[in-house]
Scaffold this motif. Sequence first.
Motif, short mmCIF file in Angstrom:
data_model
loop_
_atom_site.label_atom_id
_atom_site.label_comp_id
_atom_site.label_asym_id
_atom_site.label_seq_id
_atom_site.Cartn_x
_atom_site.Cartn_y
_atom_site.Cartn_z
N SER A 189 42.12 37.34 21.59
CA SER A 189 41.35 38.54 21.27
C SER A 189 41.18 39.37 22.53
O SER A 189 41.56 38.96 23.63
N ARG A 190 40.55 40.53 22.39
CA ARG A 190 40.31 41.41 23.52
C ARG A 190 38.93 41.22 24.15
O ARG A 190 38.57 41.93 25.09
N ASP A 191 38.18 40.24 23.65
CA ASP A 191 36.82 40.08 24.16
C ASP A 191 36.47 38.63 24.50
O ASP A 191 35.30 38.27 24.53
N ASN A 192 37.47 37.79 24.73
CA ASN A 192 37.17 36.40 25.11
C ASN A 192 36.99 36.31 26.62
O ASN A 192 37.19 37.29 27.36
N ALA A 193 36.60 35.13 27.10
CA ALA A 193 36.26 34.95 28.51
C ALA A 193 37.42 35.24 29.46
O ALA A 193 37.20 35.61 30.62
N ARG A 194 38.66 35.08 28.99
CA ARG A 194 39.82 35.34 29.84
C ARG A 194 40.66 36.51 29.31
O ARG A 194 41.85 36.61 29.58
N ALA A 195 40.02 37.39 28.58
CA ALA A 195 40.75 38.52 27.96
C ALA A 195 41.47 39.37 29.00
O ALA A 195 42.54 39.93 28.73
N ASP A 196 40.89 39.46 30.21
CA ASP A 196 41.46 40.33 31.24
C ASP A 196 42.16 39.53 32.34
O ASP A 196 42.34 40.02 33.44
N TRP A 197 42.56 38.30 32.03
CA TRP A 197 43.24 37.48 33.04
C TRP A 197 44.73 37.80 33.12
O TRP A 197 45.39 37.38 34.07
N TYR A 198 45.26 38.49 32.16
CA TYR A 198 46.66 38.90 32.15
C TYR A 198 46.73 40.42 32.03
O TYR A 198 45.71 41.08 31.82
N VAL A 199 47.92 40.97 32.17
CA VAL A 199 48.08 42.42 32.16
C VAL A 199 48.40 42.88 30.75
O VAL A 199 49.53 42.76 30.27
N TRP A 200 47.38 43.39 30.07
CA TRP A 200 47.50 43.88 28.69
C TRP A 200 47.42 45.40 28.69
O TRP A 200 46.71 46.01 29.49
N ALA A 201 48.14 46.01 27.75
CA ALA A 201 48.12 47.46 27.65
C ALA A 201 48.40 47.89 26.22
O ALA A 201 49.18 47.24 25.51
N ASP A 202 47.79 48.98 25.82
CA ASP A 202 48.04 49.53 24.48
C ASP A 202 49.43 50.16 24.42
O ASP A 202 49.98 50.61 25.44
N ALA A 203 49.95 50.23 23.23
CA ALA A 203 51.21 50.92 23.00
C ALA A 203 51.02 52.43 23.12
O ALA A 203 49.90 52.96 22.97
N ASN A 204 52.10 53.13 23.39
CA ASN A 204 52.08 54.58 23.29
C ASN A 204 51.88 54.97 21.82
O ASN A 204 52.07 54.14 20.92
N PRO A 205 51.52 56.21 21.55
CA PRO A 205 51.30 56.63 20.15
C PRO A 205 52.48 56.36 19.23
O PRO A 205 52.28 56.13 18.02
N ASP A 206 53.70 56.35 19.80
CA ASP A 206 54.87 56.08 18.97
C ASP A 206 55.25 54.61 18.92
O ASP A 206 56.30 54.23 18.40
N SER A 259 53.65 31.09 28.98
CA SER A 259 52.87 31.54 27.82
C SER A 259 52.19 30.36 27.14
O SER A 259 51.34 30.56 26.26
N GLN A 260 52.51 29.13 27.55
CA GLN A 260 51.86 27.95 27.02
C GLN A 260 50.67 27.50 27.88
O GLN A 260 50.01 26.50 27.56
N HIS A 261 50.41 28.20 28.97
CA HIS A 261 49.26 27.86 29.80
C HIS A 261 47.97 28.13 29.02
O HIS A 261 47.87 29.11 28.28
N ALA A 262 46.97 27.28 29.22
CA ALA A 262 45.69 27.42 28.51
C ALA A 262 45.05 28.78 28.78
O ALA A 262 44.38 29.34 27.91
N TRP A 263 45.24 29.30 29.98
CA TRP A 263 44.66 30.61 30.29
C TRP A 263 45.23 31.68 29.37
O TRP A 263 44.50 32.52 28.86
N PHE A 264 46.55 31.66 29.18
CA PHE A 264 47.16 32.70 28.34
C PHE A 264 46.83 32.49 26.87
O PHE A 264 46.60 33.46 26.13
N LEU A 265 46.81 31.24 26.44
CA LEU A 265 46.48 30.98 25.04
C LEU A 265 45.11 31.53 24.70
O LEU A 265 44.89 32.09 23.62
N GLU A 266 44.16 31.39 25.64
CA GLU A 266 42.82 31.94 25.41
C GLU A 266 42.84 33.47 25.50
O GLU A 266 42.25 34.16 24.67
N SER A 267 43.50 33.99 26.51
CA SER A 267 43.52 35.43 26.73
C SER A 267 44.14 36.18 25.56
O SER A 267 43.72 37.30 25.23
N SER A 268 45.12 35.57 24.92
CA SER A 268 45.86 36.26 23.87
C SER A 268 45.18 36.25 22.50
O SER A 268 45.63 36.93 21.58
#
Length: 544
Positions: free
Chosen positions: A116-133, A105-114
């Motif tokens: 916002s949802r619209d940065n250059a590496r936003a989709d480099w990791y596996v992100w997902a929304d929470a369930n409604p609850d 989680s200290q890798h530069a790729w993850f620091l950038e990805s984490s």
Amino acid sequence: MTEWWRGGVIYQVYPRSFQDSNGDGVGDLAGIIDRLDYIASLGVDCIWLSPITQSPQADMGYDVSDYIQVDPLFGSLQDFDLLIERAHALGLKVIMDQVVSHTSSQHAWFLESSVSRDNARADWYVWADANPDGTPPNNWLSVFGGSAWEWHTARRQYYLHNFLTSQPDLNFHNPAVQDAVLDVMRFWLDRGLDGFRLDTVNYYFHDARLRSNPPLVAGKGKPAVNPYDMQSHKFSKSQPENLDWLRKVRTLLDDYPGVTTVGEVGDDERGLELMKQYTAGGDLLHMCYSFDFLSPKYSAAHFRAKAEAFFAGGESGWPCWSFSNHDVIRHLTRWAPNSVNPADLARQAIALILRLKGSAGLYQGEELGLPEADILYEELTDPRGLRFWPEDKGRDGCRTPMPWQAGLPHAGFTSGTPWLPVKHGAAALSVDGQDADPHSTLNYYRRILSWRKTHPVLKTGDMAFFDCDEPVLAFSRHAGNKDLICVFNLSPAPRNVTLAGVDLALEPVSRNAELSGTTLKLGPNGFAILPAPAGEGKVGYGAG
């Protein structure tokens, strides 16, 4: 020879525990360089280095924060280059761990990805929304316990981590991630590396629809120590998209003649199947290993079933069998119930793995007959052991330092305080003591590895099993007009075996074996290697 790896022997070095050169208590590249002559003396073909790249060491280097830098704990890129140069001068190939299913989680790729949802590496990791609850998107579990999903407040999303929360998974569905990983591999190959051991090779892809895993249908009894073992991991790993990615890896490696790959398949349900699939056809990985022979099972039926299943159907894949590594209890301890003398078991194990069709992986210290170290809770460093103690004591017991000289503090591993202790039992099996004893386990390893080089049939020859009752395992290795008959008594009680053949005689590497006419008498953990004209050696079982 571009296919040196086929039937080759790979010696795994766990750098933290091999040799410390600067007194900080942790092994390093300079220490490995100092011990290269020792490794070469064993007669192996290749060294596999566990992770040496930059890392916060939350999982002992399997959490990478910079793929193209050597962690200062181990030295520098210049030390790496020197190690490659010296190893090659000794005739040794060098491969290293490539841990790319996840980063730190200290890798530069993850620091950038984490951020916002619209940065250059936003989709480099596996992100997902929470369930409604607010719960995680599905039921996937972490190997190290708990959910495989961790909430991140900046993105207000969960990210996937198959291991520690500080080891977020890369998103291999993104072609940019694949390209970045190939660039990392190219960097090391350009420095003269001879290939990679690919960590968790079946974890690269997840189900894009994030479907929940079904339960594992298991027999009645106590629940598993780790809930991870209660799921069938149908959707969280081992996805079909992996094959196209592995073809890209092979295409890259084909630009570097003589290099190789060894994939680690972590899948208890489909391990052997994936080994075959990932190495078939010549355009995927060169070799794979699973955990089938890294278990407590030590029976003729088990070894035969797995070896026959891999080569069934004439597939072109290639296995790299191993009995111990940095993730499992050392085999002399796992298989102790099958022996009364650890030295006999150690010799039988190396004789067996060197006779199976495939390549062989050896783990540092097994050539000394090292058992699993008994680690106290206060000595633990492994996050798995800390989480599941005492039912699962983790992996520290197989990672303790190499004992080099019995008369020195910490058996000569370090002049400082070692990161894990050197236990008395290990010190008693030190390299210097065994070097001086022609009958030691260490010198037997050297003899049998040297002997194997004079028998090409053991590198690539075919294998056929004979029908014998437990605990006798018998098979032939054959090529051209010559056979080698291999017979093993996998028990601490004597067994007699009936032979039928022409001019059978024991090879000198046989142990606890006596041939009297057509009767082969095998003592506790005895084994015999016998040359025979092609097709004329036969083996039966006599209960005596």
